[in-house]
Write a protein that holds these residues in place. Structure first.
Motif, short mmCIF file in Angstrom:
data_model
loop_
_atom_site.label_atom_id
_atom_site.label_comp_id
_atom_site.label_asym_id
_atom_site.label_seq_id
_atom_site.Cartn_x
_atom_site.Cartn_y
_atom_site.Cartn_z
N LEU A 1 0.84 -1.20 0.00
CA LEU A 1 0.00 0.00 0.00
C LEU A 1 0.87 1.25 0.00
O LEU A 1 0.67 2.16 -0.81
N PHE A 2 1.84 1.28 0.89
CA PHE A 2 2.69 2.46 0.98
C PHE A 2 3.66 2.55 -0.20
O PHE A 2 4.01 3.65 -0.64
N GLU A 3 4.08 1.41 -0.72
CA GLU A 3 4.92 1.42 -1.93
C GLU A 3 4.15 2.05 -3.09
O GLU A 3 4.70 2.86 -3.84
N GLU B 1 -7.02 2.11 -6.63
CA GLU B 1 -6.73 3.32 -7.39
C GLU B 1 -5.26 3.71 -7.31
O GLU B 1 -4.68 4.19 -8.29
N LEU B 2 -4.64 3.50 -6.15
CA LEU B 2 -3.20 3.77 -6.05
C LEU B 2 -2.40 2.81 -6.92
O LEU B 2 -1.43 3.20 -7.56
N ALA B 3 -2.81 1.54 -6.93
CA ALA B 3 -2.11 0.56 -7.77
C ALA B 3 -2.22 0.94 -9.24
O ALA B 3 -1.27 0.73 -10.01
N LEU C 1 -2.46 4.03 -10.39
CA LEU C 1 -1.63 5.22 -10.62
C LEU C 1 -0.14 4.90 -10.58
O LEU C 1 0.66 5.54 -11.26
N ALA C 2 0.23 3.90 -9.78
CA ALA C 2 1.64 3.61 -9.53
C ALA C 2 2.24 2.76 -10.65
O ALA C 2 1.55 2.24 -11.52
N ASP C 3 3.55 2.65 -10.58
CA ASP C 3 4.29 1.78 -11.50
C ASP C 3 5.28 0.98 -10.66
O ASP C 3 6.50 1.13 -10.79
N CYS C 4 4.74 0.12 -9.79
CA CYS C 4 5.57 -0.63 -8.84
C CYS C 4 6.22 -1.83 -9.51
O CYS C 4 5.58 -2.54 -10.30
N ARG C 5 7.46 -2.07 -9.16
CA ARG C 5 8.20 -3.24 -9.64
C ARG C 5 8.18 -4.30 -8.54
O ARG C 5 9.00 -4.28 -7.62
N ALA D 1 -3.94 -8.16 2.19
CA ALA D 1 -4.87 -7.04 2.12
C ALA D 1 -4.50 -6.08 0.99
O ALA D 1 -5.24 -5.15 0.69
N SER D 2 -3.35 -6.30 0.33
CA SER D 2 -2.96 -5.47 -0.80
C SER D 2 -3.83 -5.77 -2.01
O SER D 2 -4.54 -6.78 -2.05
N ASP D 3 -3.75 -4.91 -3.01
CA ASP D 3 -4.60 -5.07 -4.18
C ASP D 3 -4.23 -6.33 -4.96
O ASP D 3 -3.05 -6.67 -5.11
N GLU D 4 -5.25 -7.00 -5.50
CA GLU D 4 -5.04 -8.30 -6.14
C GLU D 4 -4.15 -8.20 -7.38
O GLU D 4 -3.45 -9.17 -7.71
#
Length: 477
Positions: free
Chosen positions: A20-22, A52-54, A56-60, A89-92
């Motif tokens: 979530l914070f990442e 929505e954060l997932a 917007l983000a571009d997490c590796r 609990a993070s996004d699927e």
């Protein structure tokens, strides 16, 4: 006989970070306004916030640090025939990608934008799928107690003595794995070694030859304020640069990038340090408070955007160093000449170029630096700009020697001209070592440890103090 599946929590268990914070900080780096809007609008709806954060983000997920003990345990369980499943609990979307990257079961349990799979909700989903005590579960958080009570064997990452005792009383076999974070990691992330840069706040009182306690004590308080502000911004910068740091040969060992320090802990530290910086500044005077606010805003702009813009980043770095000199003058309430500021700025333009030259020389490929706008072909341009900065600084210093203020402060004018030699020699040394890759990634920190460079600076200061008659007045010669 079918073996019970091993269910792994993700945040703080399989991963030494929190998705979530990442995603929040990754999204902040890409679209800060949209990210703040999404965060403010969905605080009460965690599932939608995560989705929505997932988006917007571009997490590796392939770069996210893994707890080696949990990974080894999962690998052993898989070899013994257990299905290893992620439940988070993070996004699927992120959990599915993480499971695929680590070769785990394609069946995952995660938040889906509507349901936030945490605590009781996660326990209910797992019991529905496998039955009570039909699975083993590894977790790390107080919210995992609800799941542990429904599981068979319990794997606990970190120390929770009360929860462990209660679970064992209920007949659960509890395996404890090391976890948590240390204050040493937080202090390392705050980079106290960088506080040496704040000696720049002393320059105005040194230049004004005002060595009384009435000027010195406020500057010491100002250094405390700037140190807290700098640490606050360093933490923000590292949070925004997590993925870039993980791709860097040495920065990947930083506390956030390596997972040694939780992102959530860092966010609380940011708020605390900002409060200290602004609180101490307010105790001094309004002018100094304004300078601190300007420094923090410009530093934040640098972290969010400006550091990715070629040449603008170097000019911003030079401005941030110059602001320290203005801050020292505001704290001590002494006058700082335009000549000093115009001299300081090109000096730090030069050092900004040295910083990038060092990074490019030590880079392992010809690709552009992660999160920066420079590649190895830019080394010659950086060297030229560094040379212009050196020339500009020395020219301003030379012109200053002919001003009325210089004549009144430094009666022996020719010694100022001699002092230009060690100043120029120091600048040339810094550029040369940076171009050869023989420096630290931060030229100011390197300069404070470089014995030969320090000798040149002390020689220049000695000449200037002698030109001012300070030694004569103090020691009678």
């Amino acid at each position: 006989m079918t073996r019970k599946p091993l269910i792994l929590d993700v945040d703080g268990t399989l991963l030494r970070t929190d998705m979530l914070f990442e995603t929040f900080w990754s999204a902040m780096g890409r679209a800060p306004i949209d990210t703040l809007r999404v965060a403010a609008g969905n605080l009460s709806d965690r599932a939608r916030l995560k989705a929505e954060l997932a988006a917007l983000a571009d997490c590796r997920v392939d770069l996210m640090p893994v707890d080696e003990n949990v990974r080894d345990m999962a690998q052993q369980a898989a070899e013994q025939g257990h299905e290893v499943i992620l439940a988070s609990a993070s996004d699927e979307s992120l959990v599915t990608a993480l499971a695929a990257h680590h070769g785990l079961s394609g069946r995952v349990f995660a938040s889906d934008g509507v349901n936030n799979l945490k605590g009781e909700a996660k326990a209910d989903a797992l019991v529905e799928a496998f039955g009570e005590r039909g699975f083993h579960y590894a977790g790390n958080d107080a919210s995992d107690v609800a799941v542990w009570t429904k599981a068979d064997d319990v794997i606990m990452v970190g120390d929770q003595p009360a929860a462990r005792a209660a679970l064992e009383d209920e007949g659960h076999a509890v395996t404890q794995l090391p976890g948590g974070w240390s204050w040493a990691s937080l202090i390392k992330a705050m980079r106290p070694h960088q506080y040496v840069k704040n000696v720049l706040l002393l320059l105005p009182i040194i230049a004004a030859h005002n060595f009384g306690l009435s000027a010195f004590l406020p500057v010491l308080l100002a250094i405390v304020s700037f140190s807290a502000a700098a640490s606050c911004i360093y933490l923000v910068n590292d949070l925004l640069d997590i993925d870039a740091d993980r791709l860097h040969p040495t920065k990947r060992k930083r506390p956030f990038a390596s997972g040694a320090l939780p992102v959530k802990t860092g966010m609380f530290a940011v708020l605390g340090l900002a409060a200290v910086a602004l609180g101490v500044a307010a105790l001094l005077n309004a002018a100094f408070l304004g300078v601190v606010v300007l420094y923090m805003i410009l530093s934040l702009a640098y972290s969010l955007k400006l550091k990715r813009m070629r040449w603008v980043d170097i000019a911003t770095l030079a401005a941030l160093y110059t602001i320290r000199v203005v801050a020292g003058a505001a704290a001590a309430q002494v006058y700082v000449t335009g000549y000093m500021l115009v001299f300081i700025f090109p000096v730090f333009v030069t050092l900004g170029c040295v910083k990038r030259l060092t990074e490019l020389t030590l880079a392992t490929s010809d690709d552009r630096l992660p999160g920066r706008g420079y590649g190895r072909p830019d080394r010659s341009d950086l060297l030229n700009v560094a040379g212009l900065g050196m020339f500009g600084a020395l020219m301003v210093f030379f012109l200053y020697t002919f001003t009325e203020q210089a004549r009144s402060l430094y009666p022996t004018q020719w010694l100022l001209w001699v002092a230009m030699l060690p100043i120029g020699g120091w600048l040339f040394r810094m550029v040369s070592l940076g171009y050869k890759g023989k420096q630290d990634y931060d030229p100011i920190v390197f300069a404070m440890r470089d014995r030969h460079g320090i000798s040149l600076i002390l020689f220049a200061l000695t000449l200037m103090f002698y030109a001012a008659g300070l030694f004569q007045n103090a020691f009678g010669f």
